[in-house]
Design a protein around this motif. Structure first.
Motif, mmCIF file in Angstrom:
data_model
loop_
_atom_site.group_PDB
_atom_site.id
_atom_site.type_symbol
_atom_site.label_atom_id
_atom_site.label_comp_id
_atom_site.label_asym_id
_atom_site.label_seq_id
_atom_site.Cartn_x
_atom_site.Cartn_y
_atom_site.Cartn_z
ATOM 1 N N UNK A 16 0.844 -1.206 0.000
ATOM 2 C CA UNK A 16 0.000 0.000 0.000
ATOM 3 C C UNK A 16 0.881 1.259 0.000
ATOM 4 N N UNK A 17 1.892 1.251 0.853
ATOM 5 C CA UNK A 17 2.773 2.409 0.967
ATOM 6 C C UNK A 17 3.509 2.665 -0.348
ATOM 7 N N UNK A 18 4.016 1.603 -0.971
ATOM 8 C CA UNK A 18 4.758 1.762 -2.224
ATOM 9 C C UNK A 18 3.825 2.106 -3.389
ATOM 10 N N UNK A 19 2.820 1.278 -3.607
ATOM 11 C CA UNK A 19 1.995 1.429 -4.805
ATOM 12 C C UNK A 19 1.065 2.632 -4.747
ATOM 13 N N UNK A 20 0.320 2.764 -3.675
ATOM 14 C CA UNK A 20 -0.695 3.818 -3.615
ATOM 15 C C UNK A 20 -0.140 5.148 -3.101
ATOM 16 N N UNK A 21 0.650 5.087 -2.032
ATOM 17 C CA UNK A 21 1.140 6.336 -1.446
ATOM 18 C C UNK A 21 2.316 6.913 -2.242
ATOM 19 N N UNK A 48 5.437 -5.714 -9.691
ATOM 20 C CA UNK A 48 5.694 -6.978 -8.992
ATOM 21 C C UNK A 48 6.458 -6.586 -7.730
ATOM 22 N N UNK A 49 5.931 -6.960 -6.577
ATOM 23 C CA UNK A 49 6.532 -6.574 -5.299
ATOM 24 C C UNK A 49 7.095 -7.787 -4.578
ATOM 25 N N UNK A 50 8.245 -7.598 -3.952
ATOM 26 C CA UNK A 50 8.838 -8.578 -3.054
ATOM 27 C C UNK A 50 9.048 -7.847 -1.735
ATOM 28 N N UNK A 51 8.558 -8.432 -0.638
ATOM 29 C CA UNK A 51 8.638 -7.777 0.667
ATOM 30 C C UNK A 51 9.296 -8.719 1.664
ATOM 31 N N UNK A 52 10.286 -8.212 2.391
ATOM 32 C CA UNK A 52 10.937 -8.937 3.476
ATOM 33 C C UNK A 52 10.494 -8.278 4.782
ATOM 34 N N UNK A 75 11.210 -4.664 -2.644
ATOM 35 C CA UNK A 75 11.638 -4.334 -3.999
ATOM 36 C C UNK A 75 10.408 -4.320 -4.882
ATOM 37 N N UNK A 76 10.460 -3.496 -5.909
ATOM 38 C CA UNK A 76 9.363 -3.417 -6.873
ATOM 39 C C UNK A 76 9.958 -3.344 -8.267
#
Length: 157
Positions: A11-16, A81-85, A92-93
């Motif tokens: 949400x933070x990366x894509x929308x915000x 495409x998102x990868x979240x740790x 990463x996106x």
């Protein structure tokens, strides 16, 4: 503070963040970052550029990077495409930015650009403390009539 979920980071990366850049929402984009945040940009064999939310003397400001982008282009991001740790509070996106030159831009003759990007994010809570942008501009050489060359260390046939 409670642990953020994968959905919170996306949400933070894509929308915000990405949404704010597309809306040209300076305040909203700045709110995504810590006060000491930096953005580092790598593009092929070009010099590395680093921008700071709160620059010290001699450092480049976010305003230089985002201001140039918003002054010259209407930006759209897609194909995420998102990868979240979660444990490391990193993500990463990969995505495709489309840049349409604005009327009067010095880039109007070049026309639309479609890039290939990968951004890496380091979070402190919900805010981005550090972001690295890697991007390729695979069509610019052909648009400008410039023959592409092999990048550094690429195998030759």
């Amino acid at each position: 503070m409670s642990q953020l979920s994968r959905a919170d980071y996306v949400q933070r990366m894509e929308h915000d963040y990405f949404g704010g850049v597309m809306r040209e929402d300076r305040a909203g984009v700045w709110d995504c970052f810590t006060d000491d945040a930096k953005v580092t940009i790598y593009h092929g064999d070009n010099p590395v550029n680093v921008f700071y939310k709160t620059p010290a003397a001699g450092q480049q400001s976010f305003d230089l990077f985002y201001g140039h982008l918003w002054q010259n282009y209407k930006v759209h991001f897609g194909g995420y495409h998102f990868v979240v740790d979660l444990e490391q509070a990193t993500a990463a996106a990969t995505f495709i930015p489309t840049l349409d030159p604005k009327p009067g831009s010095g880039y109007a003759e070049t026309g639309q650009l479609r890039l290939n990007n990968c951004n890496f994010f380091w979070f402190r809570g919900r805010e981005i403390a550090d972001m690295i942008i890697y991007y390729a501009n695979p069509t610019l050489g052909a648009k400008l009539g410039i023959a592409t060359k092999m990048p550094t260390a690429f195998p030759k046939n």
